[in-house]
Design an enzyme around this catalytic site. Structure first.
Site, PDB file in Angstrom:
ATOM      1  N   ARG A 151      -1.970   4.186  -8.460  1.00 30.40           N
ATOM      2  CA  ARG A 151      -1.689   4.688  -7.117  1.00 30.40           C
ATOM      3  C   ARG A 151      -1.077   6.060  -7.269  1.00 30.40           C
ATOM      4  NH1 ARG A 151       2.981   4.122  -3.627  1.00 30.40           N
ATOM      5  NH2 ARG A 151       2.354   3.399  -1.571  1.00 30.40           N
TER       6      ARG A 151
ATOM      7  N   SER B 193      -4.779  -4.622   2.118  1.00 30.02           N
ATOM      8  CA  SER B 193      -3.379  -4.822   2.522  1.00 30.02           C
ATOM      9  C   SER B 193      -3.279  -5.211   3.980  1.00 30.02           C
ATOM     10  CB  SER B 193      -2.591  -3.514   2.395  1.00 30.02           C
ATOM     11  OG  SER B 193      -2.247  -3.285   1.080  1.00 30.02           O
TER      12      SER B 193
ATOM     13  N   LYS C 205       7.382   2.972  -1.016  1.00 31.39           N
ATOM     14  CA  LYS C 205       6.359   3.339  -0.037  1.00 31.39           C
ATOM     15  C   LYS C 205       6.985   4.136   1.090  1.00 31.39           C
ATOM     16  CE  LYS C 205       2.509   1.569   2.591  1.00 31.39           C
ATOM     17  NZ  LYS C 205       1.725   0.425   3.001  1.00 31.39           N
TER      18      LYS C 205
HETATM   19  N1  TZP Z   1       2.862  -1.762   0.096  1.00 30.85           N
HETATM   20  C1  TZP Z   1       3.773  -2.511   0.687  1.00 30.85           C
HETATM   21  S1  TZP Z   1       5.278  -2.392  -0.085  1.00 30.85           S
HETATM   22  C2  TZP Z   1       4.669  -1.306  -1.247  1.00 30.85           C
HETATM   23  C3  TZP Z   1       3.330  -1.077  -0.988  1.00 30.85           C
HETATM   24  C4  TZP Z   1       2.471  -0.188  -1.758  1.00 30.85           C
HETATM   25  C5  TZP Z   1       5.493  -0.716  -2.312  1.00 30.85           C
HETATM   26  C6  TZP Z   1       5.907  -1.724  -3.350  1.00 30.85           C
HETATM   27  O1  TZP Z   1       6.702  -1.113  -4.349  1.00 30.85           O
HETATM   28  P1  TZP Z   1       7.951  -1.850  -5.001  1.00 30.85           P
HETATM   29  O2  TZP Z   1       8.608  -0.790  -5.828  1.00 30.85           O
HETATM   30  O3  TZP Z   1       7.411  -2.949  -5.876  1.00 30.85           O
HETATM   31  O4  TZP Z   1       8.834  -2.335  -3.893  1.00 30.85           O
END
Ligand code: TZP
Ligand code: MG
Length: 213
Positions: A40, A109, A138
């Site tokens: 990503r 998602s 995010k």
């Molecule tokens: N989609 C929902 S939460 C997220 C994404 C891409 C981020 C998750 O990152 P982390 O650091 O595991 O909380």
């Protein structure tokens, strides 16, 4: 055929990797036994994203892992990835599938139960729900769904369910117990000073599920 998804889904995001390159992180994750890796990069230009995705793809392929590109079906296809992960603001599942081609994974998602229902009716190979817990990885993350959101998502789909957002070694097991088949983790894994050790801790925490007797 429905896919069998590993319980741990590692996501490499350069901004959370503590200065380590995506390739370096991928190499550590694979050596630690992680089989499913997503790449990503929300900040890179298309050309930069393509170049780093190609490097990571090669590394994952050499280790016989599964490599998923976030957001961009075109880049997934260009680097010969195993699939693409799309969100609500990316191409719809069927369009992404058309681009990546047959036999590839398309993950989707969802942040609300309505989105989950739509994803369930699509041809997505797996659906993701979250953020389960607060996350700093995010930008403009949707509201937290909690373990209750994971349970509700589980009732809505029989597809493999991936939970994401704020997942740590300490809460990962509870997320699987709430009905997720897999936990997707960014910072909990790749921001660790020792990623290999953290991966080992995650894998250990996820091996034996508690039985609902
Ligand atoms: N989609 C929902 S939460 C997220 C994404 C891409 C981020 C998750 O990152 P982390 O650091 O595991 O909380
Ligand atoms: Mg996206």
């Amino acid at each position: 055929m429905p896919l069998v998804i590993p319980r741990l889904y590692a996501i490499i995001d350069r901004t959370q990797a503590g200065g380590r390159s995506p390739l370096e992180v991928a190499d550590i994750l694979l050596r630690s036994g992680i089989r499913l890796i997503q790449f990503r990069d929300k900040q890179a230009s298309a050309g930069e994203f393509l170049a780093s995705a190609a490097r990571v793809a090669e590394c994952v392929r050499a280790a016989e892992g599964v490599f998923i590109v976030n957001d961009r079906a075109d880049i997934a296809r260009a680097v010969g990835a195993d699939g693409v992960h799309v969100g609500q603001e990316d191409l719809p599942v069927e369009a992404a599938r058309h681009i990546v081609g047959p036999g590839k994974w398309v993950g989707c998602s969802s942040h609300t139960l309505e989105q989950m229902q739509t994803a369930d009716l699509s041809s997505a190979d797996y659906v993701a729900c979250g953020p389960v817990f607060p996350t700093a990885s995010k930008v403009n993350a949707d509201p937290v769904v909690g373990l209750a959101g994971v349970r509700a998502a589980r009732r809505l789909t029989r597809k493999p369910l991936v939970a994401i957002g704020g997942i740590t070694v300490g809460n990962a097991r509870a997320v699987l117990d709430a009905g997720a088949d897999s936990v997707a983790v960014i910072s909990g894994l790749i921001s660790a000073p020792d990623i290999a050790r953290r991966a080992e801790e995650f894998l250990k925490a996820l091996v034996n599920l508690s039985l609902d007797l």
